[in-house]
Design an enzyme around this catalytic site. Structure first.
Site, PDB file in Angstrom:
ATOM      1  CD  GLN A  89      -2.591  -1.074   2.680  1.00 13.45           C
ATOM      2  OE1 GLN A  89      -2.137  -1.660   3.656  1.00 13.45           O
ATOM      3  NE2 GLN A  89      -3.710  -0.389   2.747  1.00 13.45           N
ATOM      4  CG  ASN A  90       4.147   1.314   2.440  1.00 16.41           C
ATOM      5  OD1 ASN A  90       3.125   1.619   3.033  1.00 16.41           O
ATOM      6  ND2 ASN A  90       5.090   0.561   2.971  1.00 16.41           N
ATOM      7  CB  VAL A  91       2.923   6.061  -2.541  1.00 20.18           C
ATOM      8  CG1 VAL A  91       1.448   5.670  -2.615  1.00 20.18           C
ATOM      9  CG2 VAL A  91       3.152   7.090  -1.447  1.00 20.18           C
ATOM     10  CG  ASP A  92       8.015   3.797   0.649  1.00 20.95           C
ATOM     11  OD1 ASP A  92       8.595   2.798   0.170  1.00 20.95           O
ATOM     12  OD2 ASP A  92       7.364   3.737   1.721  1.00 20.95           O
ATOM     13  CG  HIS A 107      -3.121   2.627  -1.915  1.00 16.87           C
ATOM     14  ND1 HIS A 107      -3.093   2.505  -0.544  1.00 16.87           N
ATOM     15  CD2 HIS A 107      -4.218   1.921  -2.313  1.00 16.87           C
ATOM     16  CE1 HIS A 107      -4.120   1.763  -0.131  1.00 16.87           C
ATOM     17  NE2 HIS A 107      -4.807   1.400  -1.189  1.00 16.87           N
ATOM     18  CB  CYS A 137       0.165  13.395 -25.371  1.00 16.54           C
ATOM     19  SG  CYS A 137      -0.387  14.035 -23.781  1.00 16.54           S
ATOM     20  N   GLY A 173       2.579  -4.636   8.670  1.00 19.48           N
ATOM     21  CA  GLY A 173       2.477  -3.194   8.891  1.00 19.48           C
ATOM     22  C   GLY A 173       1.258  -2.515   8.305  1.00 19.48           C
TER      23      GLY A 173
END
Ligand SMILES: [Zn+2]
Length: 230
Positions: A89-92, A107, A137, A173
């Site tokens: 779920q971490n975006v790091d 995420h 684009c 976690g």
């Protein structure tokens, strides 16, 4: 059929690397509300504010380091590449920086941007989004690549694979507020939960629970996974 192990991680994995979240009560976050910077409504109201927020998160991530739990997840994935799926779920990008390949970010990713016109996702690293244009684009309608409340999470398709395919699930976690980990545990024969805080309502569904920091539990988790797969 080879056995399938899904490792699902959340904020608790990166907490020991100094990545903070809205659930923490300290400093940084008092200047923002979740609604303002993490919801589609907030984005539509004030794009500049949200853009600055994610610029700051990216700059903050730059000098963070993967911890031992990230490294040991990478070790397992490298040892059993065909058996193990790593979902976070971490975006790091700390799992990637620990050497983990094929990480599925449920995420989204902080180190990428997305073009609102053509959907292209492209690398930004730790830089500011300032004046970015789409390399495909040339649109200047660019946004962060993090899923907000109120919008679809396309990578959740991988959660459905987890529901259907997992022989073992390891949850590290994450408390189950966003993804229903108790449900996942009930679908899976062998389930392990590692969180710093215990929650009897959730813990009861797991085969095994480690109420510890991720870096304290990870060696036992590695043993459990190796024993299961070997
Ligand atoms: Zn584009």
């Amino acid at each position: 059929m080879s056995k399938r192990v899904f490792i699902l991680s959340g904020a608790g994995l990166s907490a020991e690397s100094g990545i903070r979240t809205f659930r923490d009560s300290d400093g940084l976050w008092e200047e923002y509300s979740v609604e303002e910077v993490c919801s589609i409504g907030g984005w539509e109201r004030d794009r500049d504010k949200v853009t600055k927020f994610y610029d700051a998160r990216r700059a903050d991530l730059k000098d963070k380091k993967p911890n031992r739990a990230h490294k040991m997840i990478a070790y397992l994935k490298n040892k059993f590449p065909d058996n193990i799926e790593v979902l976070t779920q971490n975006v790091d990008d700390l799992l990637e920086r620990a050497g983990c390949e094929d990480v599925i970010h449920l995420h989204g990713t902080l180190t990428d941007l997305r073009c609102e016109d053509c959907g292209n996702i492209f690398k930004i690293g730790y830089d500011s989004q300032d004046r970015s244009i789409c390399p495909r684009c040339e649109s200047d309608r660019i946004r962060h690549n993090v899923v907000m409340f109120g919008e679809a999470a396309p990578e959740y398709v991988h959660l459905h694979r987890l529901y259907n395919e997992a022989d073992m699930v390891v949850v590290i976690g994450t408390s189950g507020y966003v993804i229903d980990i108790a449900y996942i545990a009930q679908l899976t024969d062998y389930s392990i939960l590692n969180n710093l805080d215990s929650d009897p309502n959730i813990d009861q569904y797991f085969s095994k629970v480690y109420t510890l920091r991720a870096t304290e539990a990870i060696d036992m988790i590695v043993d459990d996974v190796e024993e299961f797969l070997e």
